[in-house]
Motif scaffolding. Structure first.
Motif, mmCIF file in Angstrom:
data_model
loop_
_atom_site.group_PDB
_atom_site.id
_atom_site.type_symbol
_atom_site.label_atom_id
_atom_site.label_comp_id
_atom_site.label_asym_id
_atom_site.label_seq_id
_atom_site.Cartn_x
_atom_site.Cartn_y
_atom_site.Cartn_z
ATOM 1 N N LEU A 1 28.248 41.888 -31.530
ATOM 2 C CA LEU A 1 29.001 43.010 -32.070
ATOM 3 C C LEU A 1 28.067 44.105 -32.547
ATOM 4 C CD1 LEU A 1 31.636 41.095 -34.220
ATOM 5 C CD2 LEU A 1 32.206 42.711 -32.384
ATOM 6 N N TYR A 2 28.327 45.328 -32.093
ATOM 7 C CA TYR A 2 27.680 46.512 -32.651
ATOM 8 C C TYR A 2 28.637 47.130 -33.660
ATOM 9 C CZ TYR A 2 24.138 46.461 -28.906
ATOM 10 O OH TYR A 2 23.101 46.129 -28.055
ATOM 11 N N LEU A 3 28.186 47.229 -34.918
ATOM 12 C CA LEU A 3 29.039 47.695 -36.008
ATOM 13 C C LEU A 3 28.351 48.788 -36.818
ATOM 14 C CD1 LEU A 3 30.276 44.233 -37.377
ATOM 15 C CD2 LEU A 3 31.283 45.601 -35.543
ATOM 16 N N ALA A 4 29.117 49.400 -37.722
ATOM 17 C CA ALA A 4 28.577 50.331 -38.714
ATOM 18 C C ALA A 4 29.151 49.949 -40.071
ATOM 19 C CB ALA A 4 28.948 51.775 -38.368
ATOM 20 N N ASP B 1 25.520 56.930 -40.807
ATOM 21 C CA ASP B 1 26.158 58.204 -40.506
ATOM 22 C C ASP B 1 25.910 58.623 -39.069
ATOM 23 O OD1 ASP B 1 27.236 58.796 -43.146
ATOM 24 O OD2 ASP B 1 25.147 59.035 -43.765
ATOM 25 N N LEU B 2 26.875 59.327 -38.526
ATOM 26 C CA LEU B 2 26.729 59.905 -37.189
ATOM 27 C C LEU B 2 25.760 61.079 -37.244
ATOM 28 C CD1 LEU B 2 30.442 59.926 -35.995
ATOM 29 C CD2 LEU B 2 28.554 58.816 -34.795
ATOM 30 N N GLY B 3 24.740 61.059 -36.398
ATOM 31 C CA GLY B 3 23.810 62.176 -36.315
ATOM 32 C C GLY B 3 24.085 63.017 -35.086
ATOM 33 N N ALA B 4 23.155 63.873 -34.759
ATOM 34 C CA ALA B 4 23.315 64.740 -33.595
ATOM 35 C C ALA B 4 23.426 63.938 -32.301
ATOM 36 C CB ALA B 4 22.144 65.719 -33.512
ATOM 37 N N GLU B 5 22.846 62.743 -32.296
ATOM 38 C CA GLU B 5 22.885 61.893 -31.111
ATOM 39 C C GLU B 5 23.929 60.794 -31.228
ATOM 40 O OE1 GLU B 5 18.746 60.661 -30.914
ATOM 41 O OE2 GLU B 5 18.457 62.081 -29.274
ATOM 42 N N GLY B 6 24.858 60.945 -32.170
ATOM 43 C CA GLY B 6 25.884 59.927 -32.365
ATOM 44 C C GLY B 6 25.359 58.758 -33.174
ATOM 45 N N TRP B 7 25.936 57.581 -32.949
ATOM 46 C CA TRP B 7 25.478 56.382 -33.647
ATOM 47 C C TRP B 7 24.098 55.984 -33.122
ATOM 48 C CZ3 TRP B 7 28.024 55.390 -37.820
ATOM 49 C CH2 TRP B 7 29.415 55.519 -37.890
ATOM 50 N N THR B 8 23.162 55.794 -34.043
ATOM 51 C CA THR B 8 21.808 55.430 -33.657
ATOM 52 C C THR B 8 21.357 54.203 -34.443
ATOM 53 O OG1 THR B 8 20.834 56.887 -35.347
ATOM 54 C CG2 THR B 8 21.191 57.819 -33.127
ATOM 55 N N PHE B 9 20.333 53.551 -33.924
ATOM 56 C CA PHE B 9 19.675 52.460 -34.633
ATOM 57 C C PHE B 9 18.452 53.033 -35.340
ATOM 58 C CE2 PHE B 9 21.905 50.768 -30.992
ATOM 59 C CZ PHE B 9 22.631 49.728 -31.552
ATOM 60 N N PRO C 1 18.843 44.411 -31.812
ATOM 61 C CA PRO C 1 18.123 43.169 -31.519
ATOM 62 C C PRO C 1 18.406 42.602 -30.132
ATOM 63 C CG PRO C 1 20.050 42.679 -32.844
ATOM 64 C CD PRO C 1 20.006 44.182 -32.692
ATOM 65 N N VAL C 2 19.387 43.153 -29.441
ATOM 66 C CA VAL C 2 19.776 42.599 -28.148
ATOM 67 C C VAL C 2 19.136 43.358 -26.994
ATOM 68 C CG1 VAL C 2 21.722 42.107 -26.610
ATOM 69 C CG2 VAL C 2 21.957 41.766 -29.077
ATOM 70 N N ASN C 3 19.241 44.663 -27.014
ATOM 71 C CA ASN C 3 18.785 45.476 -25.888
ATOM 72 C C ASN C 3 17.658 46.442 -26.221
ATOM 73 O OD1 ASN C 3 20.851 44.680 -23.821
ATOM 74 N ND2 ASN C 3 22.251 45.447 -25.392
ATOM 75 N N GLY C 4 17.371 46.619 -27.504
ATOM 76 C CA GLY C 4 16.339 47.566 -27.889
ATOM 77 C C GLY C 4 16.762 49.009 -27.709
ATOM 78 N N PHE C 5 18.059 49.276 -27.645
ATOM 79 C CA PHE C 5 18.531 50.651 -27.512
ATOM 80 C C PHE C 5 18.223 51.439 -28.779
ATOM 81 C CE2 PHE C 5 22.125 48.849 -24.676
ATOM 82 C CZ PHE C 5 21.357 49.005 -23.530
ATOM 83 N N GLY C 6 17.958 52.723 -28.610
ATOM 84 C CA GLY C 6 17.799 53.603 -29.760
ATOM 85 C C GLY C 6 19.102 54.260 -30.157
ATOM 86 N N ARG C 7 20.005 54.421 -29.195
ATOM 87 C CA ARG C 7 21.314 55.028 -29.433
ATOM 88 C C ARG C 7 22.393 54.104 -28.891
ATOM 89 N NH1 ARG C 7 22.118 59.051 -26.053
ATOM 90 N NH2 ARG C 7 20.402 58.376 -24.696
ATOM 91 N N VAL D 1 31.815 57.483 -28.193
ATOM 92 C CA VAL D 1 31.050 56.281 -28.498
ATOM 93 C C VAL D 1 31.462 55.810 -29.890
ATOM 94 C CG1 VAL D 1 28.748 55.346 -28.925
ATOM 95 C CG2 VAL D 1 29.131 56.943 -27.032
ATOM 96 N N SER D 2 32.091 54.654 -29.949
ATOM 97 C CA SER D 2 32.641 54.195 -31.214
ATOM 98 C C SER D 2 32.219 52.759 -31.506
ATOM 99 C CB SER D 2 34.176 54.291 -31.178
ATOM 100 O OG SER D 2 34.700 53.452 -30.156
ATOM 101 N N VAL D 3 32.407 52.388 -32.764
ATOM 102 C CA VAL D 3 32.252 51.015 -33.211
ATOM 103 C C VAL D 3 33.601 50.566 -33.751
ATOM 104 C CG1 VAL D 3 29.786 51.107 -33.731
ATOM 105 C CG2 VAL D 3 31.418 51.874 -35.458
ATOM 106 N N PRO D 4 33.892 49.275 -33.663
ATOM 107 C CA PRO D 4 33.070 48.187 -33.129
ATOM 108 C C PRO D 4 32.983 48.243 -31.610
ATOM 109 C CG PRO D 4 35.264 47.374 -33.585
ATOM 110 C CD PRO D 4 35.231 48.788 -34.096
ATOM 111 N N ALA D 5 31.902 47.697 -31.093
ATOM 112 C CA ALA D 5 31.738 47.552 -29.651
ATOM 113 C C ALA D 5 31.204 46.149 -29.394
ATOM 114 C CB ALA D 5 30.774 48.599 -29.111
ATOM 115 N N LEU D 6 31.843 45.446 -28.475
ATOM 116 C CA LEU D 6 31.496 44.052 -28.199
ATOM 117 C C LEU D 6 30.689 43.973 -26.907
ATOM 118 C CD1 LEU D 6 31.916 41.075 -29.105
ATOM 119 C CD2 LEU D 6 33.901 41.032 -27.563
ATOM 120 N N TRP D 7 29.454 43.472 -27.017
ATOM 121 C CA TRP D 7 28.518 43.386 -25.887
ATOM 122 C C TRP D 7 28.497 41.972 -25.323
ATOM 123 C CZ3 TRP D 7 25.600 46.814 -23.187
ATOM 124 C CH2 TRP D 7 24.563 46.288 -22.377
ATOM 125 N N ASP D 8 28.394 41.884 -24.004
ATOM 126 C CA ASP D 8 28.305 40.593 -23.312
ATOM 127 C C ASP D 8 26.907 40.438 -22.740
ATOM 128 O OD1 ASP D 8 28.651 38.301 -21.820
ATOM 129 O OD2 ASP D 8 29.943 39.231 -20.306
#
Length: 293
Positions: free
Chosen positions: A27-30, A60-68, A76-82, A98-105
């Motif tokens: 789960l990707y959450l905020a 908080d949402l920044g200029a690039e949306g939800w970020t890590f 911890p799963v994919n190493g994505f920055g956004r 682009v919203s949360v929650p988002a469920l990754w497989d």
């Protein structure tokens, strides 16, 4: 392609193409998002901490949306920055929200769903092999009633609180805040004779109501100027909210610090609003709900 494509379902028998399996989903959450918080609560209530992993984007949402980032940690799963990268990995050329929650497989390497309502139902019902069988958040005999109550809570309270803050006319403001207060009064009466919204056990509806109650005094009310009353002025609701908070699934998924954000930069034209200040409540006070039938 937009977010309507992300409507996959996890099923116990795998008939959906996404079988319930331990360690497969993330789960990707905020912390700041009430809809995302619901999924974290259900995961904990159902005893799935070791079955479905989770991580958080920045508050908080920044200029690039939800970020890590540094406050909430890396992906911890994919190493994505956004978080958008997860959507783009799922749907090439994705141009939707682009919203949360988002469920990754982890198996397919893409998102299953960003449908907050479906995700909580699937977590609460499709992982019975690994979850707590005593926790029945969405029992078949109550599903129609739960769905009706959740639709009401979502329209007039969960989303309604934000609607009050967004109104730009006096008529709209008065109508919107009236709907929110009406829900609070209705839930106050309902909880006078039952410990939780459907009796003596927690259901999906309690999980839907909780995030707005948790945010009311520090965020929703001072931001939108909804009511002269604080949560403590609704005695049954306030005791009920503490009853939930004092359980690990609710306490551990709540960060009051994310609700204390600066409201001075949010200036909306239009209606004259009542005066409301943030209230710091004592959530550790005894709730006294043990004797409520």
């Amino acid at each position: 392609m937009n977010g309507s494509a992300l409507k996959g379902r996890v099923t116990a028998d795998g008939s959906s193409g996404y079988p319930a399996e331990p360690g497969r989903y993330h789960l990707y959450l905020a912390w700041s998002c009430p809809w995302a918080q619901r999924t974290a609560i259900v995961r904990d209530l159902k005893g799935l901490r070791e079955v479905v992993t989770l991580s958080y984007v920045e508050d908080d949402l920044g200029a690039e949306g939800w970020t890590f980032g540094p406050r909430r940690g890396p992906d911890p799963v994919n190493g994505f920055g956004r978080l958008r990268q997860a959507y783009e990995a799922t749907v090439p050329g994705y141009d939707g929200p682009v919203s949360v929650p988002a469920l990754w497989d982890r198996v397919t390497g893409g998102l299953v769903s960003n449908d907050y309502a479906a995700i909580t139902v699937d977590l609460g019902t499709q992982f019975e092999e690994w979850g707590d069988p005593e926790v029945r958040l969405y029992p078949p005999e109550l599903r129609a009633e739960i769905d009706r109550l959740n639709a009401y809570l979502h329209a007039d309270l969960n989303g309604g609180a934000w609607e009050v803050a967004m109104t730009t006319t006096q008529k709209g403001y008065e109508a919107a805040r009236g709907r929110v207060v009406a829900v609070l009064d209705r839930m106050e009466r309902r909880l006078a004779t039952r410990r939780f919204l459907f009796g003596d056990t927690i259901t999906e509806s309690d999980v839907w109501l909780w995030p707005t109650l948790a945010r009311f005094d520090l965020l929703d009310n001072p931001l939108g100027k909804i009511s002269e009353r604080s949560l403590s002025d609704f005695p049954n609701l306030w005791a009920y909210a503490r009853d939930l908070y004092q359980r690990p699934a609710f306490r551990d998924t709540t960060d009051f610090g994310t609700f204390r954000r600066d409201r001075s930069s949010i200036r909306r034209p239009g209606p004259a609003r009542i005066e409301v200040e943030p209230v710091e409540a004592d959530w550790e006070l005894p709730h006294g709900r043990d004797s409520v039938l």
